[in-house]
Design an enzyme around this catalytic site. Structure first.
Site, PDB file in Angstrom:
ATOM      1  N   ARG A   1      10.304   0.914  -8.960  1.00 13.84           N
ATOM      2  CA  ARG A   1      10.638   1.925  -7.931  1.00 13.84           C
ATOM      3  C   ARG A   1      12.104   1.857  -7.510  1.00 13.84           C
ATOM      4  NH1 ARG A   1       6.831   2.722  -9.986  1.00 13.84           N
ATOM      5  NH2 ARG A   1       4.703   2.763  -9.217  1.00 13.84           N
TER       6      ARG A   1
ATOM      7  N   GLU B   1       8.261   0.968   0.592  1.00 16.97           N
ATOM      8  CA  GLU B   1       8.602   1.775  -0.597  1.00 16.97           C
ATOM      9  C   GLU B   1       9.106   3.147  -0.130  1.00 16.97           C
ATOM     10  OE1 GLU B   1       5.839   1.727  -3.892  1.00 16.97           O
ATOM     11  OE2 GLU B   1       6.042   3.891  -4.137  1.00 16.97           O
TER      12      GLU B   1
ATOM     13  N   SER C   1       2.045   5.448  -1.116  1.00 18.35           N
ATOM     14  CA  SER C   1       2.089   4.025  -0.724  1.00 18.35           C
ATOM     15  C   SER C   1       3.288   3.768   0.175  1.00 18.35           C
ATOM     16  CB  SER C   1       2.207   3.140  -1.965  1.00 18.35           C
ATOM     17  OG  SER C   1       1.014   3.232  -2.702  1.00 18.35           O
TER      18      SER C   1
HETATM   19  C1  LIG Z   1      -0.321  11.580  -2.007  1.00 14.66           C
HETATM   20  C2  LIG Z   1       0.860  10.896  -2.593  1.00 14.66           C
HETATM   21  C3  LIG Z   1       0.686  10.097  -3.709  1.00 14.66           C
HETATM   22  C4  LIG Z   1       1.794   9.449  -4.278  1.00 14.66           C
HETATM   23  N1  LIG Z   1       1.591   8.673  -5.375  1.00 14.66           N
HETATM   24  C5  LIG Z   1       2.659   8.080  -5.962  1.00 14.66           C
HETATM   25  C6  LIG Z   1       2.485   7.295  -7.145  1.00 14.66           C
HETATM   26  O1  LIG Z   1       1.398   7.151  -7.685  1.00 14.66           O
HETATM   27  N2  LIG Z   1       3.576   6.710  -7.683  1.00 14.66           N
HETATM   28  C7  LIG Z   1       4.823   6.852  -7.146  1.00 14.66           C
HETATM   29  O2  LIG Z   1       5.791   6.311  -7.696  1.00 14.66           O
HETATM   30  N3  LIG Z   1       5.011   7.575  -6.013  1.00 14.66           N
HETATM   31  C8  LIG Z   1       3.972   8.187  -5.419  1.00 14.66           C
HETATM   32  N4  LIG Z   1       4.158   8.935  -4.285  1.00 14.66           N
HETATM   33  C9  LIG Z   1       5.491   8.974  -3.656  1.00 14.66           C
HETATM   34  C10 LIG Z   1       6.392  10.148  -4.112  1.00 14.66           C
HETATM   35  O3  LIG Z   1       5.625  11.267  -4.530  1.00 14.66           O
HETATM   36  C11 LIG Z   1       7.359   9.747  -5.227  1.00 14.66           C
HETATM   37  O4  LIG Z   1       8.201   8.699  -4.817  1.00 14.66           O
HETATM   38  C12 LIG Z   1       8.214  10.925  -5.695  1.00 14.66           C
HETATM   39  O5  LIG Z   1       8.879  10.582  -6.880  1.00 14.66           O
HETATM   40  C13 LIG Z   1       9.244  11.383  -4.663  1.00 14.66           C
HETATM   41  O6  LIG Z   1       9.788  12.629  -5.102  1.00 14.66           O
HETATM   42  P1  LIG Z   1      10.319  13.707  -4.045  1.00 14.66           P
HETATM   43  O7  LIG Z   1      10.863  14.861  -4.818  1.00 14.66           O
HETATM   44  O8  LIG Z   1       9.300  14.015  -3.048  1.00 14.66           O
HETATM   45  O9  LIG Z   1      11.517  12.910  -3.415  1.00 14.66           O
HETATM   46  P2  LIG Z   1      11.869  12.778  -1.859  1.00 14.66           P
HETATM   47  O10 LIG Z   1      10.776  12.071  -1.156  1.00 14.66           O
HETATM   48  O11 LIG Z   1      12.302  14.092  -1.331  1.00 14.66           O
HETATM   49  O12 LIG Z   1      13.123  11.814  -1.951  1.00 14.66           O
HETATM   50  C14 LIG Z   1      12.988  10.471  -2.379  1.00 14.66           C
HETATM   51  C15 LIG Z   1      14.378   9.957  -2.744  1.00 14.66           C
HETATM   52  O13 LIG Z   1      14.831  10.670  -3.888  1.00 14.66           O
HETATM   53  C16 LIG Z   1      16.080  11.289  -3.606  1.00 14.66           C
HETATM   54  N5  LIG Z   1      16.107  12.559  -4.343  1.00 14.66           N
HETATM   55  C17 LIG Z   1      15.229  13.584  -4.267  1.00 14.66           C
HETATM   56  N6  LIG Z   1      15.597  14.557  -5.125  1.00 14.66           N
HETATM   57  C18 LIG Z   1      16.726  14.131  -5.734  1.00 14.66           C
HETATM   58  C19 LIG Z   1      17.601  14.670  -6.726  1.00 14.66           C
HETATM   59  N7  LIG Z   1      17.403  15.873  -7.274  1.00 14.66           N
HETATM   60  N8  LIG Z   1      18.656  13.915  -7.120  1.00 14.66           N
HETATM   61  C20 LIG Z   1      18.888  12.692  -6.592  1.00 14.66           C
HETATM   62  N9  LIG Z   1      18.110  12.137  -5.650  1.00 14.66           N
HETATM   63  C21 LIG Z   1      17.046  12.846  -5.235  1.00 14.66           C
HETATM   64  C22 LIG Z   1      16.113  11.492  -2.100  1.00 14.66           C
HETATM   65  O14 LIG Z   1      17.447  11.567  -1.629  1.00 14.66           O
HETATM   66  C23 LIG Z   1      15.407  10.221  -1.630  1.00 14.66           C
HETATM   67  O15 LIG Z   1      16.323   9.152  -1.585  1.00 14.66           O
HETATM   68  C24 LIG Z   1       3.078   9.594  -3.703  1.00 14.66           C
HETATM   69  C25 LIG Z   1       3.234  10.402  -2.568  1.00 14.66           C
HETATM   70  C26 LIG Z   1       2.147  11.057  -2.022  1.00 14.66           C
HETATM   71  C27 LIG Z   1       2.341  11.944  -0.828  1.00 14.66           C
END
Ligand SMILES: Cc1cc2nc3c(=O)[nH]c(=O)nc-3n(C[C@H](O)[C@H](O)[C@H](O)COP(=O)(O)OP(=O)(O)OC[C@H]3O[C@@H](n4cnc5c(N)ncnc54)[C@H](O)[C@@H]3O)c2cc1C
Length: 301
Positions: free
Chosen positions: A174, A294, A224
């Site tokens: 991560r 996380e 998580s």
């Molecule tokens: C129900 C649920 C289940 C989940 N299960 C998992 C799982 O199984 N495994 C897992 O790893 N995660 C899981 N997650 C967490 C999450 O979905 C992941 O971490 C996901 O990759 C975050 O993506 P996001 O676009 O929502 O990023 P955000 O939450 O919007 O941002 C996260 C980080 O990424 C950065 N970011 C976002 N977009 C960009 C971009 N284009 N360029 C550079 N930086 C960027 C942001 O600045 C921030 O620092 C889960 C979340 C939920 C709600």
């Protein structure tokens, strides 16, 4: 800041929303306003906006789907940048897929399966964008982004677009180099393999079924909350410390999955942070292990 706002409003940089509450842009439905929420419509607008912010030394924060973010109650100072529709592109070429930073990681996983490509089954339940997944090295079911990523196009804070190869991203659990050297992921290239459509669909259905049984998906959450400490499962430690159902305000340690904190109504970031601290203290007292989050906490505290 006023000068930047004036220039953003008068120039061609995309949608500019002032004092925009960020709760609707996160899956936790929590968070105060950004001074500015900027949604550039295409890469040209994104590049010019980042150059403008660089000139004015204005801080910015990238937002994906907000599925791994806890935005503070005071919100984000400076500019929150959310990639617009033009960065929601996807193109399959043989075993390679070229996909825009704003594209849904779940949709990508489904499309890859339909193309008969294996490697993205794990992404079927990760509700973020491709950019967020690359940043987080998102993963599940024993796989993660680092296994399939070839290269990414990243916009640096100076406004320069560069290509980073997988090895440049210093991937770990991560974690990517983008945590310490910020940039905006505009496009990712994944290399998948040809597989059996039925087997891919069966694996995805099994993963989905497991999530539906074990995760509180009908409630606002951010997946998580804590990283798994080496050799342990955070959920197991929290459950064994008897913390399921523990509440602060409307924030609750999910009775279904102990590593999820759910927003049962009007939870604030303060509620969630207080609950996080209570969980950390209780697990530390019981097992001598300090849980680390996380989820990423952003914004003014
Ligand atoms: C129900 C649920 C289940 C989940 N299960 C998992 C799982 O199984 N495994 C897992 O790893 N995660 C899981 N997650 C967490 C999450 O979905 C992941 O971490 C996901 O990759 C975050 O993506 P996001 O676009 O929502 O990023 P955000 O939450 O919007 O941002 C996260 C980080 O990424 C950065 N970011 C976002 N977009 C960009 C971009 N284009 N360029 C550079 N930086 C960027 C942001 O600045 C921030 O620092 C889960 C979340 C939920 C709600």
């Amino acid at each position: 800041m006023q000068q930047v706002i004036t220039e953003l409003l008068n120039g061609s940089y995309g949608d500019v929303r002032l004092n925009e509450p960020l709760a609707p842009y996160t899956t936790w439905k929590i968070g105060g306003p950004a001074d500015v929420l900027l949604i550039p419509h295409d890469i040209k607008q994104l590049v010019s906006a980042v150059r403008l912010l660089h000139q004015h030394e204005t801080p910015w924060t990238a937002l994906g789907r907000g599925s791994n973010l806890l935005v503070s109650d005071k919100g984000i100072r400076g500019v929150a940048i959310k990639l617009g529709d033009a960065l929601e592109t996807v193109r399959f070429e043989g075993e390679y897929v070229y996909v825009g930073g704003a594209y849904s990681f779940i949709k990508l996983s489904v499309m890859a399966g339909k193309e008969g490509l294996t490697g993205l089954e794990f992404a079927g339940g990760i509700p973020g964008t491709v950019g967020g997944a690359v940043y987080m090295n998102a993963g599940a079911h024993g796989a993660d982004v680092s296994r399939i990523l070839q290269r990414v196009e990243v916009l640096l804070p100076t406004g320069e677009l560069v290509t980073l190869q997988k090895d440049d991203l210093a991937y770990a659990y991560r974690h990517s180099i983008l945590h310490t050297k910020p940039g905006i992921v505009t496009e990712a290239v994944f290399k998948l393999s040809y597989g059996d459509r039925k087997e891919i669909a069966a694996a995805m259905a099994a993963y989905k079924d497991r999530r539906l049984r074990t995760q509180p998906l009908q409630l606002a959450c951010a997946g998580s909350v804590f990283r798994n400490p080496e050799g342990h499962h955070a959920a197991k430690l929290i459950e064994e410390a008897g913390l399921k159902g523990l509440r602060v305000g409307d924030a609750e340690v999910s009775p279904l999955h102990a590593n999820f904190i759910v927003n049962t109504g009007q939870a604030t970031a303060h509620d969630v942070l207080t609950l996080i601290e209570q969980v950390q203290n209780a697990v530390s007292e019981r097992f001598g292990i300090r849980l680390v989050t996380e989820v990423l906490v952003v914004g003014e505290r």
